[in-house]
Design an enzyme around this catalytic site. Sequence first.
Site, PDB file in Angstrom:
ATOM      1  N   GLN A 147       0.842  -1.202   0.000  1.00 25.28           N
ATOM      2  CA  GLN A 147       0.000   0.000   0.000  1.00 25.28           C
ATOM      3  C   GLN A 147       0.873   1.247   0.000  1.00 25.28           C
ATOM      4  O   GLN A 147       1.778   1.379   0.840  1.00 25.28           O
ATOM      5  CB  GLN A 147      -0.927   0.012   1.227  1.00 25.28           C
ATOM      6  CG  GLN A 147      -1.918   1.173   1.214  1.00 25.28           C
ATOM      7  CD  GLN A 147      -2.927   1.111   2.357  1.00 25.28           C
ATOM      8  OE1 GLN A 147      -2.833   0.246   3.235  1.00 25.28           O
ATOM      9  NE2 GLN A 147      -3.881   2.016   2.352  1.00 25.28           N
TER      10      GLN A 147
ATOM     11  N   HIS B 294      -8.281   1.720  -1.247  1.00 28.14           N
ATOM     12  CA  HIS B 294      -8.648   1.720  -2.670  1.00 28.14           C
ATOM     13  C   HIS B 294      -8.582   0.305  -3.212  1.00 28.14           C
ATOM     14  O   HIS B 294      -7.683  -0.463  -2.878  1.00 28.14           O
ATOM     15  CB  HIS B 294      -7.745   2.658  -3.481  1.00 28.14           C
ATOM     16  CG  HIS B 294      -6.287   2.447  -3.239  1.00 28.14           C
ATOM     17  ND1 HIS B 294      -5.642   2.932  -2.107  1.00 28.14           N
ATOM     18  CD2 HIS B 294      -5.346   1.790  -3.951  1.00 28.14           C
ATOM     19  CE1 HIS B 294      -4.368   2.588  -2.150  1.00 28.14           C
ATOM     20  NE2 HIS B 294      -4.166   1.883  -3.258  1.00 28.14           N
TER      21      HIS B 294
ATOM     22  N   HIS C 258      -8.131  -1.776  -6.534  1.00 31.14           N
ATOM     23  CA  HIS C 258      -7.704  -1.726  -7.939  1.00 31.14           C
ATOM     24  C   HIS C 258      -8.571  -2.670  -8.763  1.00 31.14           C
ATOM     25  O   HIS C 258      -8.827  -3.800  -8.347  1.00 31.14           O
ATOM     26  CB  HIS C 258      -6.257  -2.223  -8.088  1.00 31.14           C
ATOM     27  CG  HIS C 258      -5.214  -1.392  -7.416  1.00 31.14           C
ATOM     28  ND1 HIS C 258      -4.418  -0.511  -8.106  1.00 31.14           N
ATOM     29  CD2 HIS C 258      -4.825  -1.309  -6.118  1.00 31.14           C
ATOM     30  CE1 HIS C 258      -3.557   0.059  -7.270  1.00 31.14           C
ATOM     31  NE2 HIS C 258      -3.792  -0.399  -6.061  1.00 31.14           N
TER      32      HIS C 258
HETATM   33  P1  5GP Z   1      -1.236   1.167  -3.870  1.00 31.13           P
HETATM   34  O1  5GP Z   1       0.203   0.827  -4.192  1.00 31.13           O
HETATM   35  O2  5GP Z   1      -1.348   2.032  -2.646  1.00 31.13           O
HETATM   36  O3  5GP Z   1      -2.128  -0.033  -3.838  1.00 31.13           O
HETATM   37  O4  5GP Z   1      -1.763   1.985  -5.113  1.00 31.13           O
HETATM   38  C1  5GP Z   1      -1.742   3.376  -5.193  1.00 31.13           C
HETATM   39  C2  5GP Z   1      -2.125   3.709  -6.609  1.00 31.13           C
HETATM   40  O5  5GP Z   1      -2.491   5.073  -6.668  1.00 31.13           O
HETATM   41  C3  5GP Z   1      -0.989   3.485  -7.612  1.00 31.13           C
HETATM   42  O6  5GP Z   1      -1.411   2.550  -8.594  1.00 31.13           O
HETATM   43  C4  5GP Z   1      -0.746   4.877  -8.184  1.00 31.13           C
HETATM   44  O7  5GP Z   1      -0.468   4.864  -9.557  1.00 31.13           O
HETATM   45  C5  5GP Z   1      -2.061   5.588  -7.891  1.00 31.13           C
HETATM   46  N1  5GP Z   1      -1.931   7.019  -7.732  1.00 31.13           N
HETATM   47  C6  5GP Z   1      -1.002   7.670  -6.979  1.00 31.13           C
HETATM   48  N2  5GP Z   1      -1.200   9.005  -7.057  1.00 31.13           N
HETATM   49  C7  5GP Z   1      -2.271   9.198  -7.869  1.00 31.13           C
HETATM   50  C8  5GP Z   1      -2.947  10.370  -8.338  1.00 31.13           C
HETATM   51  O8  5GP Z   1      -2.614  11.496  -8.030  1.00 31.13           O
HETATM   52  N3  5GP Z   1      -4.007  10.174  -9.162  1.00 31.13           N
HETATM   53  C9  5GP Z   1      -4.407   8.916  -9.523  1.00 31.13           C
HETATM   54  N4  5GP Z   1      -5.455   8.852 -10.346  1.00 31.13           N
HETATM   55  N5  5GP Z   1      -3.787   7.796  -9.104  1.00 31.13           N
HETATM   56  C10 5GP Z   1      -2.731   7.926  -8.289  1.00 31.13           C
END
Ligand code: 5GP
Length: 145
Positions: free
Chosen positions: A95, A101, A103
């Site tokens: 994360q 969130h 995906h």
């Molecule tokens: P995690 O690694 O926390 O599961 O996923 C975070 C996701 O948020 C990543 O896939 C990254 O590309 C996305 N993300 C990070 N910053 C932003 C942003 O400013 N806008 C959008 N639309 N996605 C973001």
Amino acid sequence: MSNCIFCDILLGKIPSSVVHQDDSCIAFLDIQPVNPGHVLVIPNSHASNLAELDAGVASKLFTVAQRVAAALRESGEIRCEGVNLLLADGEAAGQEVFHVHLHVFPRFKGDGFGYKFPARYSDRPERSELDAVALAIRNRLRAAH
Ligand code: 5GP
Ligand code: ZN
């Protein structure tokens, strides 16, 4: 919440490409997609992790993810032979943004995405070990209910 990029998206402070919005959640395109059509479904109210997330909202996130997955498969414009749902809960789980969130992203053969398994993955544990782990989880589930 301040200092949360996804709360800023909810407030319209930073741009996003929205595909769905309702009274519980919003779904928008990931800025760095695994494949075109990579969507993030997030709750409207800030929750840093799964434990903080209202159970009713959690089920709504999944319902929206299910609908988004169907839209990806049926759009006819997005390459989609399969769909992955992925939720990283905690830093050790990958994360990076601490606003829950889910995906939802399209997959196709040869897209280059994959999972990396540890070396011990090929050694199946004994049934007794599986049963001991199951017992530990069952006990906690009962205690938490
Ligand atoms: P995690 O690694 O926390 O599961 O996923 C975070 C996701 O948020 C990543 O896939 C990254 O590309 C996305 N993300 C990070 N910053 C932003 C942003 O400013 N806008 C959008 N639309 N996605 C973001
Ligand atoms: Zn937030």
